[in-house]
Design a protein around this motif. Structure first.
Motif, PDB file in Angstrom:
ATOM      1  N   PHE A 137       7.991  80.677  53.039  1.00 13.74           N
ATOM      2  CA  PHE A 137       8.837  81.827  53.367  1.00 13.74           C
ATOM      3  C   PHE A 137       9.757  81.533  52.146  1.00 13.74           C
ATOM      4  O   PHE A 137      10.213  80.579  51.763  1.00 13.74           O
ATOM      5  N   ASP A 138       9.982  82.770  51.680  1.00 18.49           N
ATOM      6  CA  ASP A 138      10.694  83.023  50.286  1.00 18.49           C
ATOM      7  C   ASP A 138      11.391  84.507  50.314  1.00 18.49           C
ATOM      8  O   ASP A 138      10.620  85.505  50.799  1.00 18.49           O
ATOM      9  N   VAL A 139      12.355  84.527  50.100  1.00 16.57           N
ATOM     10  CA  VAL A 139      13.184  86.054  50.084  1.00 16.57           C
ATOM     11  C   VAL A 139      12.407  86.919  48.873  1.00 16.57           C
ATOM     12  O   VAL A 139      12.357  88.185  48.947  1.00 16.57           O
ATOM     13  N   ASP A 140      11.712  86.359  47.933  1.00 14.55           N
ATOM     14  CA  ASP A 140      10.935  86.832  47.055  1.00 14.55           C
ATOM     15  C   ASP A 140       9.319  86.706  47.601  1.00 14.55           C
ATOM     16  O   ASP A 140       8.857  85.609  47.302  1.00 14.55           O
ATOM     17  N   ARG A 141       8.963  87.798  48.493  1.00 20.27           N
ATOM     18  CA  ARG A 141       7.665  87.725  49.080  1.00 20.27           C
ATOM     19  C   ARG A 141       6.484  87.405  48.335  1.00 20.27           C
ATOM     20  O   ARG A 141       5.618  86.728  48.411  1.00 20.27           O
ATOM     21  N   ALA A 142       6.675  87.747  46.906  1.00 18.62           N
ATOM     22  CA  ALA A 142       5.365  87.929  45.980  1.00 18.62           C
ATOM     23  C   ALA A 142       5.380  86.191  45.703  1.00 18.62           C
ATOM     24  O   ALA A 142       4.234  85.691  45.603  1.00 18.62           O
ATOM     25  N   ARG A 143       6.487  85.664  45.405  1.00 17.95           N
ATOM     26  CA  ARG A 143       6.481  84.216  45.304  1.00 17.95           C
ATOM     27  C   ARG A 143       5.741  83.380  46.432  1.00 17.95           C
ATOM     28  O   ARG A 143       5.174  82.392  46.146  1.00 17.95           O
ATOM     29  N   ALA A 144       6.532  83.677  47.619  1.00 17.02           N
ATOM     30  CA  ALA A 144       5.744  83.115  48.691  1.00 17.02           C
ATOM     31  C   ALA A 144       4.225  83.095  49.081  1.00 17.02           C
ATOM     32  O   ALA A 144       3.803  82.193  49.218  1.00 17.02           O
ATOM     33  N   GLU A 145       3.855  84.277  48.654  1.00 17.11           N
ATOM     34  CA  GLU A 145       2.326  84.579  48.802  1.00 17.11           C
ATOM     35  C   GLU A 145       1.742  83.758  47.577  1.00 17.11           C
ATOM     36  O   GLU A 145       0.542  83.221  47.726  1.00 17.11           O
ATOM     37  N   ALA A 146       2.257  83.623  46.412  1.00 14.35           N
ATOM     38  CA  ALA A 146       1.561  82.990  45.387  1.00 14.35           C
ATOM     39  C   ALA A 146       1.480  81.428  45.660  1.00 14.35           C
ATOM     40  O   ALA A 146       0.432  80.775  45.493  1.00 14.35           O
ATOM     41  N   VAL A 147       2.484  80.809  46.265  1.00 12.85           N
ATOM     42  CA  VAL A 147       2.487  79.330  46.531  1.00 12.85           C
ATOM     43  C   VAL A 147       1.650  79.281  47.665  1.00 12.85           C
ATOM     44  O   VAL A 147       1.026  78.220  47.669  1.00 12.85           O
ATOM     45  N   ALA A 148       1.693  79.892  48.540  1.00 11.01           N
ATOM     46  CA  ALA A 148       0.917  79.799  49.984  1.00 11.01           C
ATOM     47  C   ALA A 148      -0.668  79.952  49.574  1.00 11.01           C
ATOM     48  O   ALA A 148      -1.384  79.070  49.902  1.00 11.01           O
ATOM     49  N   ALA A 149      -0.936  80.973  48.631  1.00 13.08           N
ATOM     50  CA  ALA A 149      -2.345  80.994  48.226  1.00 13.08           C
ATOM     51  C   ALA A 149      -2.965  79.852  47.648  1.00 13.08           C
ATOM     52  O   ALA A 149      -4.059  79.231  47.785  1.00 13.08           O
ATOM     53  N   GLU A 150      -2.150  79.304  46.754  1.00 13.43           N
ATOM     54  CA  GLU A 150      -2.441  77.957  45.915  1.00 13.43           C
ATOM     55  C   GLU A 150      -2.762  77.099  46.861  1.00 13.43           C
ATOM     56  O   GLU A 150      -3.468  76.009  46.402  1.00 13.43           O
ATOM     57  N   HIS A 151      -1.972  76.799  47.825  1.00  8.24           N
ATOM     58  CA  HIS A 151      -2.167  75.481  48.690  1.00  8.24           C
ATOM     59  C   HIS A 151      -2.986  75.918  50.244  1.00  8.24           C
ATOM     60  O   HIS A 151      -2.616  74.982  51.101  1.00  8.24           O
ATOM     61  N   GLY A 152      -3.317  76.954  50.535  1.00  6.63           N
ATOM     62  CA  GLY A 152      -3.995  77.178  51.616  1.00  6.63           C
ATOM     63  C   GLY A 152      -3.318  77.481  52.674  1.00  6.63           C
ATOM     64  O   GLY A 152      -3.594  77.265  54.031  1.00  6.63           O
ATOM     65  N   ALA A 153      -2.005  77.705  52.501  1.00  3.36           N
ATOM     66  CA  ALA A 153      -0.888  78.129  53.451  1.00  3.36           C
ATOM     67  C   ALA A 153      -0.739  79.807  53.887  1.00  3.36           C
ATOM     68  O   ALA A 153      -1.602  80.427  53.078  1.00  3.36           O
ATOM     69  N   ARG A 154       0.153  80.138  54.677  1.00  3.28           N
ATOM     70  CA  ARG A 154       0.192  81.698  54.815  1.00  3.28           C
ATOM     71  C   ARG A 154       1.598  82.042  54.445  1.00  3.28           C
ATOM     72  O   ARG A 154       2.383  81.187  54.804  1.00  3.28           O
TER      73      ARG A 154
END
Length: 341
Positions: free
Chosen positions: A32-49
């Motif tokens: 989770f991040d207040v910047d949703r795009a940043r959260a999505e980028a990190v999650a996608a890189e590491h197989g999380a959601r």
């Protein structure tokens, strides 16, 4: 498998994300991040959601532990939410920039009984750990003098300095914690002298970038910490402990160990370019220690009380910097239990 959620997907959050994904005992579930795009980028890189809200993060049916790497002003709130949900918490320092608020948060979290750990990652440096072990075993005898050096390669941006809490609370606090951990004692007094030499503009925030802190232990032993924001030669971190029976040292580390010889000179590798290059491995080691404590049901290696005590020293140090005289360290015993350092 411990189901983890990460709060904060900035620089440090991305470091933690890589370590969460690499740990075999962790199911890295949410970011989770207040910047949703940043959260999505990190999650996608590491197989999380990417979580849509903090309500998803603090769901004990889906998450066992949360790693709090969000902005400093949210640490206390997220710790309290973890306590309410009964979820374990691993938090970046500080608990809160305001020491009184940090104390209230720690009391609240302790009352919940959740496991919680502060990420004073330098305790997990291999060489610092061996130095601490030797000192605690009595290799130098009674500790008489400790010298710690923290010299960064470049001044941080002014926007960062404005909200960091100052050099004592942001940079030197790591070494206040190391001093306690190495000696097993709580300093009783601190005196700090400092100047703004690398960037005089930071004086507008009441801050310095070059300082020397002298701490006195109850038994009379002395600790000296020199902190510098900018060097011209790389990142320099080292510790030296002298006692009645000898000396032990955790030396400055070079980026490599190759020396090139010629008929006229010898050229060695320099120091690490930055602080992160020097301490990168300690973040994974600290996380691994926390996971082990969760698996074993033992007390985390760096408790919230440890975080409070280092912060109490930092507050006294900041006061000394302002007053120009030694200041007594107030640990506020009613809110603190005896801690295992």
């Amino acid at each position: 498998m411990q189901r983890f959620a990460l709060i904060g997907a900035g620089f440090i959050g991305s470091v933690h994300a890589a370590n969460l994904a690499a740990h075999r005992g962790i199911d890295f579930a949410l970011v989770f991040d207040v910047d949703r795009a940043r959260a999505e980028a990190v999650a996608a890189e590491h197989g999380a959601r990417a979580a849509a809200s903090l309500d998803e993060v603090f769901d004990p049916g889906a998450i066992d532990a949360v790693l709090i790497a969000s902005s400093t002003d949210t640490h206390a709130e997220n710790l309290r939410r973890a306590a309410d949900a009964g979820i374990a918490a691993f938090v970046e320092k500080p608990i809160d920039l305001d020491l009184a608020a940090a104390r209230e948060t720690v009391a609240y979290v302790e009352a919940s009984g959740i496991p919680a750990m502060v990420d004073f990652n330098r305790r997990f440096d291999r060489d610092h750990g061996e130095l601490q072990r030797l000192v605690r075993q009595g290799a130098v005898g009674a500790v008489e003098l400790v010298q710690l050096t923290s010299r960064g390669p470049a001044s941080p941006p002014l926007d960062y300095v404005r909200v960091s809490g100052g050099q004592m609370r942001d940079q030197t606090v790591h070494f206040f914690d190391l001093a306690r951990w190495i000696t097993g004692e709580d300093p009783v007094e601190v005196f700090v002298a400092g100047s703004a030499l690398a960037d005089p503009r930071i004086e507008q925030f009441g801050d310095v970038d070059t300082s020397v802190a002298t701490l006195r232990l109850a038994g009379g032993g002395l600790i000296q910490i020199d902190s510098v924001r900018r060097t011209g030669y790389g990142y320099d971190e080292r510790i030296e402990v002298m006692g009645a029976a000898g000396l032990v040292e955790s030396r400055r580390q070079q980026a490599g160990n190759v020396v090139r010889y010629s008929s006229r000179d010898a050229v060695a590798d320099g120091l690490h370019a930055g602080w992160f290059e020097r301490v990168r491995s300690t973040y994974a080691a600290a996380l691994a220690s926390f996971v082990t404590s969760l698996d074993d049901g033992t007390t985390p290696a760096v408790t919230l009380e440890d975080g409070l005590k280092a912060q109490a020293i930092a507050e006294a140090a900041a006061a000394s910097l302002r007053s120009g005289r030694p200041e007594h360290v107030v640990y506020d015993a009613p809110l603190l239990k005896r801690t295992r350092m």
